[in-house]
Design a protein around this motif. Structure first.
Motif, PDB file in Angstrom:
ATOM      1  N   ARG A 138      -3.527   7.085  11.791  1.00 14.50           N
ATOM      2  CA  ARG A 138      -3.915   8.306  12.511  1.00 14.50           C
ATOM      3  C   ARG A 138      -5.407   8.354  12.794  1.00 14.50           C
ATOM      4  NH1 ARG A 138      -0.075  12.658   9.367  1.00 14.50           N
ATOM      5  NH2 ARG A 138       1.810  12.130  10.544  1.00 14.50           N
TER       6      ARG A 138
ATOM      7  N   GLU B   7       0.857  -1.188   0.000  1.00 21.01           N
ATOM      8  CA  GLU B   7       0.000   0.000   0.000  1.00 21.01           C
ATOM      9  C   GLU B   7       0.890   1.234   0.000  1.00 21.01           C
ATOM     10  OE1 GLU B   7      -3.140   0.167   2.997  1.00 21.01           O
ATOM     11  OE2 GLU B   7      -2.684  -1.922   3.462  1.00 21.01           O
ATOM     12  N   PRO B   8       0.416   2.331  -0.572  1.00 18.73           N
ATOM     13  CA  PRO B   8       1.184   3.574  -0.482  1.00 18.73           C
ATOM     14  C   PRO B   8       1.367   3.976   0.985  1.00 18.73           C
ATOM     15  CG  PRO B   8      -0.555   3.764  -2.121  1.00 18.73           C
ATOM     16  CD  PRO B   8      -0.773   2.479  -1.393  1.00 18.73           C
ATOM     17  N   VAL B   9       2.538   4.458   1.328  1.00 14.83           N
ATOM     18  CA  VAL B   9       2.850   4.787   2.716  1.00 14.83           C
ATOM     19  C   VAL B   9       1.888   5.833   3.285  1.00 14.83           C
ATOM     20  CG1 VAL B   9       4.589   6.579   2.245  1.00 14.83           C
ATOM     21  CG2 VAL B   9       4.738   5.221   4.325  1.00 14.83           C
ATOM     22  N   GLN B  10       1.481   6.790   2.472  1.00 17.60           N
ATOM     23  CA  GLN B  10       0.571   7.825   2.962  1.00 17.60           C
ATOM     24  C   GLN B  10      -0.774   7.237   3.358  1.00 17.60           C
ATOM     25  OE1 GLN B  10       1.746  10.992   3.555  1.00 17.60           O
ATOM     26  NE2 GLN B  10      -0.124  11.045   4.764  1.00 17.60           N
ATOM     27  N   ASP B  11      -1.249   6.236   2.635  1.00 19.48           N
ATOM     28  CA  ASP B  11      -2.505   5.573   2.999  1.00 19.48           C
ATOM     29  C   ASP B  11      -2.379   4.884   4.354  1.00 19.48           C
ATOM     30  OD1 ASP B  11      -3.427   6.443   0.578  1.00 19.48           O
ATOM     31  OD2 ASP B  11      -3.526   4.448  -0.342  1.00 19.48           O
TER      32      ASP B  11
ATOM     33  N   ILE C  47      -0.260   5.667   6.799  1.00 19.08           N
ATOM     34  CA  ILE C  47      -0.157   6.714   7.829  1.00 19.08           C
ATOM     35  C   ILE C  47      -1.521   7.285   8.152  1.00 19.08           C
ATOM     36  CG2 ILE C  47       0.735   9.033   8.293  1.00 19.08           C
ATOM     37  CD1 ILE C  47       3.264   8.186   6.729  1.00 19.08           C
ATOM     38  N   ASN C  48      -2.308   7.570   7.130  1.00 19.31           N
ATOM     39  CA  ASN C  48      -3.653   8.103   7.356  1.00 19.31           C
ATOM     40  C   ASN C  48      -4.530   7.129   8.103  1.00 19.31           C
ATOM     41  OD1 ASN C  48      -2.948  10.452   6.027  1.00 19.31           O
ATOM     42  ND2 ASN C  48      -3.787   9.779   4.051  1.00 19.31           N
ATOM     43  N   ARG C  49      -4.443   5.851   7.784  1.00 15.96           N
ATOM     44  CA  ARG C  49      -5.223   4.838   8.471  1.00 15.96           C
ATOM     45  C   ARG C  49      -4.807   4.720   9.937  1.00 15.96           C
ATOM     46  NH1 ARG C  49      -4.082   0.362   5.595  1.00 15.96           N
ATOM     47  NH2 ARG C  49      -2.815  -0.591   7.208  1.00 15.96           N
TER      48      ARG C  49
END
Length: 86
Positions: free
Chosen positions: A85, A75-79, A81-83
């Motif tokens: 948070r 998965e993209p790292v930003q996805d 991180i958002n999950r």
């Protein structure tokens, strides 16, 4: 590390067990034990053993990550991180 310099017969281990244990901890290198001229066992100090186990665990994690990348199970790292948070 060159194992050929750390080879002892089992009779040496029997006669010098306490010294061998001290040396294993001091040198941090394993000792090959022979019986009838053939390598039969490897002994190592606990610190060296624990380091070996930690290294093996890290290698397994890296292999798993590599396999997941090859299977495109990422998965993209930003996805991620958002999950986390949320």
């Amino acid at each position: 590390m060159k194992l050929s310099t750390h080879i002892k017969p089992i009779s040496y281990l029997k006669a010098h067990a306490a010294e061998v244990v001290r040396t294993l901890e001091d040198q941090g290198e394993p000792l090959v034990i022979t019986q009838n001229g053939e390598a039969k066992a490897v002994i190592q100090g606990i610190g060296s053993y624990e380091q070996t186990q930690e290294t093996m665990a890290l290698l397994k994690i890296l292999a798993l990550g590599t396999r997941q990348i090859q299977q495109e199970d990422v998965e993209p790292v930003q996805d991620v991180i958002n999950r986390l948070r949320a």
